[in-house]
Structure formats: structure tokens, C-alpha cells
Design a protein around this motif. Structure first.
Motif, PDB file in Angstrom:
ATOM      1  N   UNK A  57       3.201   5.726  -1.042  1.00  0.00           N
ATOM      2  CA  UNK A  57       2.220   5.327  -0.038  1.00  0.00           C
ATOM      3  C   UNK A  57       2.741   4.170   0.810  1.00  0.00           C
ATOM      4  N   UNK A  58       4.047   4.075   0.923  1.00  0.00           N
ATOM      5  CA  UNK A  58       4.680   3.095   1.796  1.00  0.00           C
ATOM      6  C   UNK A  58       5.351   3.848   2.946  1.00  0.00           C
ATOM      7  N   UNK A  59       4.902   3.574   4.161  1.00  0.00           N
ATOM      8  CA  UNK A  59       5.374   4.288   5.346  1.00  0.00           C
ATOM      9  C   UNK A  59       6.129   3.303   6.236  1.00  0.00           C
ATOM     10  N   UNK A 112      16.580   1.696   2.159  1.00  0.00           N
ATOM     11  CA  UNK A 112      16.563   0.826   0.981  1.00  0.00           C
ATOM     12  C   UNK A 112      16.359  -0.632   1.357  1.00  0.00           C
ATOM     13  N   UNK A 113      16.900  -1.042   2.484  1.00  0.00           N
ATOM     14  CA  UNK A 113      16.732  -2.434   2.909  1.00  0.00           C
ATOM     15  C   UNK A 113      15.262  -2.735   3.153  1.00  0.00           C
ATOM     16  N   UNK A 114      14.582  -1.846   3.866  1.00  0.00           N
ATOM     17  CA  UNK A 114      13.181  -2.069   4.185  1.00  0.00           C
ATOM     18  C   UNK A 114      12.307  -1.953   2.933  1.00  0.00           C
ATOM     19  N   UNK A 115      12.588  -0.957   2.092  1.00  0.00           N
ATOM     20  CA  UNK A 115      11.804  -0.799   0.864  1.00  0.00           C
ATOM     21  C   UNK A 115      11.973  -2.005  -0.053  1.00  0.00           C
ATOM     22  N   UNK A 116      13.196  -2.502  -0.151  1.00  0.00           N
ATOM     23  CA  UNK A 116      13.434  -3.694  -0.962  1.00  0.00           C
ATOM     24  C   UNK A 116      12.729  -4.913  -0.411  1.00  0.00           C
ATOM     25  N   UNK A 142       2.633  -1.534  -3.429  1.00  0.00           N
ATOM     26  CA  UNK A 142       1.767  -1.845  -2.294  1.00  0.00           C
ATOM     27  C   UNK A 142       1.586  -0.618  -1.403  1.00  0.00           C
ATOM     28  N   UNK A 143       0.482  -0.601  -0.670  1.00  0.00           N
ATOM     29  CA  UNK A 143       0.224   0.427   0.350  1.00  0.00           C
ATOM     30  C   UNK A 143       0.460  -0.228   1.704  1.00  0.00           C
ATOM     31  N   UNK A 144       1.483   0.210   2.417  1.00  0.00           N
ATOM     32  CA  UNK A 144       1.825  -0.405   3.695  1.00  0.00           C
ATOM     33  C   UNK A 144       2.236   0.660   4.699  1.00  0.00           C
ATOM     34  N   UNK A 145       2.062   0.340   5.957  1.00  0.00           N
ATOM     35  CA  UNK A 145       2.611   1.126   7.067  1.00  0.00           C
ATOM     36  C   UNK A 145       3.207   0.123   8.039  1.00  0.00           C
ATOM     37  N   UNK A 146       4.530   0.039   8.052  1.00  0.00           N
ATOM     38  CA  UNK A 146       5.224  -0.977   8.831  1.00  0.00           C
ATOM     39  C   UNK A 146       5.976  -0.329   9.999  1.00  0.00           C
ATOM     40  N   UNK A 147       5.827  -0.925  11.170  1.00  0.00           N
ATOM     41  CA  UNK A 147       6.456  -0.412  12.382  1.00  0.00           C
ATOM     42  C   UNK A 147       7.383  -1.495  12.921  1.00  0.00           C
ATOM     43  N   UNK A 148       8.673  -1.222  12.874  1.00  0.00           N
ATOM     44  CA  UNK A 148       9.681  -2.180  13.299  1.00  0.00           C
ATOM     45  C   UNK A 148      10.281  -1.709  14.623  1.00  0.00           C
TER      46      UNK A 148
END
Length: 591
Positions: free
Chosen positions: A246-248, A259-263, A279-285
């Protein structure tokens, strides 16, 4: 053997092995093409989990006959106007997807640009079988039928239709999350599964595609540093799940698994989550295209950062800043048993013992209300919030290896006195191990006893999770959990393992669905008994913050003494520690 040039159809099949791994990967390429065509509405229809049919319709710019013929040739694309591949801003750019799919399936393309005539072109496993005008609305519709039907070596490696459907839903969900300005609809076997409207805000779109409760249990992100910008939604630390599915993560609007972002996400939540929760996240970089390389993986699911440390620092800093701003907020999902605990309870007068204690009952005010813990007990009824005359003297500390309970600290740790020192027990960790060992023993002797619910519990989940649970319903019944399908997006819980008591049924079923989806579907639940039993044991154990009576504490200690592996919990943490008399004397300078 001499070197030879491979024929075109074989080259396309080899390329298809890289680009078209399963129906979900073919669907991803087609939806990305629709997005790149500036579509405002995308409709996806599937049959048989995408194995029998994938159809993607959009209202984008469309193609004429010449462009359609060129699109079916390898390495032909409209998305690279020059040779600067590092400056690509579209989702696709390789020009391999359509010819690769057409080489292993029957592919039909119907398309019409605005103000022009429509055209139809059909390619059946690499051979053009139809090429003619067609009456179609503006936009493009692509049908893929019988994927790998003539490539049995590839077809036999596909999973069940339900598993393939779950993968297709995940791809559509991620792409729809990245573009809230586009309306998405997904249908499977004639039934609507997913639908979101254009023009939603990013938090609204994320909540609609994940969990509606996320909108109330999350914080928004907006952070910029060193030319990189971070936005999105981060769930509160108390709003967590059992797996990291559930991590987007998105980079320049592209769904990625990095892996960098997940870490970085794990690092940001490290001090706020248990090791087995996610955690439940949706991150937009959003970064300058020159600072990343998207030409890393054939499926374009990975990116390479020129400065990985800067990207990681931005995510960790942005998440912690947003979570710090949340302050004391916690998940807004009160349990039914917690709400029922507020009851009117007549407090009968109790004769005071010789040594008078402070009047605890008066501390709650003169309204006559007392907070009574109605949660299931370990062995005995819950203690009242008042002093009680001891019915019998406590056991001597010399009788048992873990001693006799003397009290409780922070409603989490049991303090016991043993013959050779002081014992501290983590009540949740210890009971979790005891429940796990009971379940193991029960499974070894024919199954876990179940307790039927007087009123069955309805647990609402997404359709993919319900499919996963329904597939394993027979095996779950052997663990004492009786489930049945209750519509497309709900499961009905009729019975739970008796040894778990009346725990959090919704949390248990949700975590089990995540566990089943995350692990290899080829393994039965019996082969993963430790995973399933540990998940159930965690939900059925005494929680930290639970007030225990002396009788309950001693019962827990006695069972620990006769249970294998009770020295560590299911996650490897110690369940108890001992402070020897000599160590205590050293602390006070007596030795």
C-alpha cells in the motif's frame, strides 16, 4: 554454428518476453499510450483476468492509417521528437509495446483523429489480417485477445485468472492515481470494478483508490529542496498495514518501484511503526528530467537518480516534517468495543482495608460514570477501577521459575518477584507467543476450534482482496476462521478461532488478505502456517495498555513456563527479562 540474423517475427517474440510478461504488463503499456495521447477519459475492459481480453478505449488524439501502420513497427514512436532520450517527458518512448503484443496475441486497433476518418487494423500473432476504414468515434480503441494462445510455453506460466486480474487492477490503480485529471473506468467480465472521475484533487483520488478512511487519517505533503519537489499523501503512523503493497511511489508522474524511495519511507517511519507494520503512502516526486534516468528497465518501472542521497533526504525530511505537524493525531477509527466501554456502572461501597487507600472511585467525578474495559479478558473478568479485598494470599515467589506477579507498570509490563530476582514481562509479546503455540498445537491435532459469531461481521475490502480470501476460505476454516463472500467487495465472517476471543475481526481479516496477496499463491496456507498463525495470534493477544488483574498476570506467567519458545515473541523480540538480586544491589551501591 554460424551466426545468423533472426527473422522479424522471432525478434518481436523475444522483445515480447521483455515487455509483455503477463496481461498486466500489456495493459500497462496500452493505458500509458492512452495517457500520452492526451486522453481525458479511459475505459478498460477485461475478460478472464486479461488473459482472454484486454480492451482500452480513450478519447485522445487518435491516429490515421499511416501512423497506425507505423506504430506496429518496432522502435517507431511519436514521443521522442529528437535524439535526447534523457529529456523524455512521456510515459512511453521505446516504441516496442504494440509490435511485441501483436506478435503473441490478436491485436486490433480502431482509431480516428478529430475531423478525419476512422481506420481499423488487425494483426494476429504477427500477421496483418485486416486493414480497412471503420466507423469509430474520435480517439482510439485497442483490443488484445488470446494473449500467448499460440505460445504455450509462455501461456502455462501465467497464474490463475483471479491472480492476473489482481495484477491488472494494481496497474490501473497506480496509473489512475498519478493522473487525477483523467477519468478511469475498469470493467471485468461485464461488471464495473473501478471508477473515478476527472478533476479530483490528489488526496481525493488517492483515498478513492486505496481506502476511503485514508482521507481522515493522513497528512498532505508539500516540500521542495534542491530542485526537487515532493507532494502526496502520508498515512498517520497509527494507520498502517501488514504489508508494503500500500505504498505508491511516482517520479514525474511515472509509477515506479525503487529501493531508494522505499528505504526512505521506512526510514521516515522507523521510530513510529513496529517492524512488521508498514505505512500507507502515495508520494509524488517531481524532478528535472536531466537528474534521472528512466531508460533502466524494459517495463520502465525503475529509475536511476543522479543523486540518490538527495532524493532520500527529501522524502525522509518531507515525511517527518508533515508527520510532526500532525501532532497528537491518531487514527480516527474507534473500535466498537471501545465505544461500548462507556457504560453506567453502579459502584457498590467496599469496606476499606486497615491501610486506607485513596478513594479511586471518586476520581472519576460525581456523575456515576466509570470507564469499564469490556474487552475480552485473558482468563478472568476485568479488574474494576477500585481497591478490592484480596480473596486469597498471593503465591510465594519461590514456587515458580518466573515468580509471582506483584504488579503492572505502564499497563504493558508485568512485574514479578522470583526467588533469584525481579522479572519483567511484556504482556502483549508473551501472550502473542502463547496464542501462536496453541494454534500450532491445534493444527497438528486436526484443526483450530472455532467460535460462531452471534451476529456475523461484514468486512469491506477491495474486490482483489475478497478474491484472495475466497480462494483460501477452505484452508482458513481449518484455522478456525469461517468466511464467505458477501457481494463483490465484502466478506462475511461467521466464526473466528475460539482461542482469539472477541478481538479485532476487521483488522484480522484485512491483514490476512494482505498476507495472502503478498506471498506466492502457489503455496498453500498450511505451508505458511507460521505466517497465518502469527497474524491471527497478534490480533488475538492481550494488548499493551490492557489492565490485568493479579490472577490474570499469574495465569500468564504459569502458561509461559510450560510453553515452548515463550522467551521470544513471534517477531523475535524478548518476552521477558530478569534483573538478578546481585544486579539490583549494584544499582543501589550495596555490592
Amino acid at each position: 554454428m554460424s551466426i545468423r540474423r533472426l527473422p522479424e517475427h522471432l525478434v518481436n517474440r523475444i522483445a515480447a518476453g521483455e515487455v509483455v510478461e503477463r496481461p498486466a504488463s500489456a495493459l500497462k503499456e496500452l493505458v500509458e499510450n492512452a495517457i500520452d495521447a492526451h486522453a481525458g477519459r479511459i475505459l478498460v475492459r477485461l475478460a478472464g483476468g486479461g488473459i482472454d481480453l484486454i480492451e482500452v478505449s480513450d478519447d485522445g488524439c487518435g491516429m490515421g492509417p499511416a501512423d497506425m501502420a507505423l506504430a506496429l513497427e518496432r522502435h517507431a514512436t511519436s514521443k521522442l521528437p529528437d535524439d535526447r532520450i534523457e529529456a523524455v517527458t512521456t510515459l512511453g518512448f521505446r516504441g516496442e509495446a504494440l509490435p511485441s503484443i501483436a506478435s503473441v496475441a490478436r491485436l486490433s486497433i480502431e482509431s480516428r483523429p478529430a475531423g478525419a476518418e476512422g481506420w481499423l487494423r488487425t494483426v494476429d500473432n504477427g500477421e496483418v489480417v485486416e486493414d480497412r476504414p471503420a466507423a469509430v468515434p474520435p480517439g482510439t480503441r485497442i483490443r488484445v485477445e488470446g494473449l500467448f494462445a499460440r505460445v504455450p510455453a509462455r501461456r502455462k506460466f501465467l497464474r490463475s485468472p483471479r491472480s492476473e486480474f489482481a495484477a491488472c487492477v494494481d496497474q490501473v490503480r497506480r496509473l489512475a492515481m498519478a493522473r487525477p485529471d483523467i477519468a478511469f473506468t475498469l470493467e471485468h467480465d461485464g461488471r464495473r470494478v473501478l471508477g473515478v472521475q476527472a478533476g479530483e484533487s490528489r488526496p481525493e483520488r488517492v483515498a478513492a483508490l486505496t481506502d476511503r478512511a485514508l482521507a481522515m487519517n493522513s497528512v498532505g505533503l508539500s516540500w521542495e529542496r534542491e530542485g526537487m519537489r515532493l507532494g502526496g499523501v502520508a498515512g498517520l503512523p497509527t494507520f498502517h498495514r501488514g504489508v508494503a503493497d500500500h505504498q505508491y511511489l511516482f517520479v514525474n508522474g511515472r509509477p515506479v518501484k525503487d529501493r531508494v524511495l522505499s528505504g526512505a519511507v521506512r526510514g521516515a517511519y522507523a521510530e513510529m511503526l513496529a517492524r512488521d507494520r508498514h505505512a500507507v503512502v502515495a508520494l509524488f516526486l517531481d524532478v528535472d528530467p536531466d537528474l534521472i534516468d528512466v531508460n533502466v528497465h524494459p517495463a520502465k518501472t525503475e529509475v536511476r537518480f543522479r543523486d540518490p542521497a538527495a532524493a532520500r533526504g527529501l522524502i525522509v525530511g518531507g515525511l517527518r516534517r508533515a508527520l510532526d505537524g500532525a501532532g497528537f493525531r491518531a487514527v480516527q477509527r474507534p473500535a466498537a468495543d471501545a465505544m461500548a466501554a462507556w457504560t453506567t456502572e453502579p459502584v457498590a461501597p467496599v469496606a476499606a482495608p486497615a491501610a486506607s487507600l485513596p478513594p479511586l472511585a471518586e476520581s472519576s467525578g460525581s456523575s456515576g460514570f466509570a470507564f469499564h474495559d469490556r474487552r475480552p479478558t485473558f482468563f478472568a473478568p476485568p479488574p474494576q477501577a477500585r481497591a478490592e479485598v484480596a480473596v486469597e494470599p498471593p503465591p510465594a515467589s519461590t514456587q515458580f521459575p518466573l515468580g509471582a506477579a506483584r504488579g503492572q507498570v505502564a499497563r504493558t509490563y508485568i512485574v514479578a518477584e522470583a526467588e533469584d530476582g525481579l522479572v519483567l514481562v511484556d504482556q502483549h509479546a508473551a501472550h502473542e507467543r502463547l496464542v501462536l503455540e496453541r494454534m500450532r498445537a491445534a493444527m497438528a491435532t486436526g484443526g483450530v476450534a472455532r467460535q460462531a459469531l452471534l451476529i456475523p461481521e461484514v468486512v469491506e475490502l477491495d474486490e482483489v482482496s475478497c478474491d484472495a480470501l475466497e480462494d483460501k476460505a477452505v484452508e482458513l476454516a481449518e484455522f478456525g476462521l469461517e468466511l464467505e463472500r458477501f457481494g463483490p467487495r465484502a466478506m462475511l465472517v461467521r466464526a473466528t478461532p475460539a482461542m482469539l476471543g472477541q478481538g479485532d475481526v476487521i483488522g484480522l481479516v484485512t491483514d490476512l488478505a494482505d498476507e495472502i496477496r503478498a506471498h506466492d499463491a502457489a503455496l498453500s496456507l498450511k505451508e505458511r502456517i507460521d505466517h497465518v498463525a502469527a497474524t491471527m495470534a497478534c490480533h488475538g493477544s492481550v494488548r499493551a495498555g490492557r489492565v490485568l488483574s493479579v490472577v490474570e498476570m499469574n495465569a500468564l506467567l504459569r502458561e509461559m513456563e510450560v510453553t515452548p519458545h515463550s522467551g521470544q515473541c513471534n517477531h523475535g523480540r524478548p518476552t521477558w527479562i530478569k534483573l538478578a538480586h546481585g544486579d539490583i544491589e549494584k544499582l543501589f551501591g550495596r555490592k
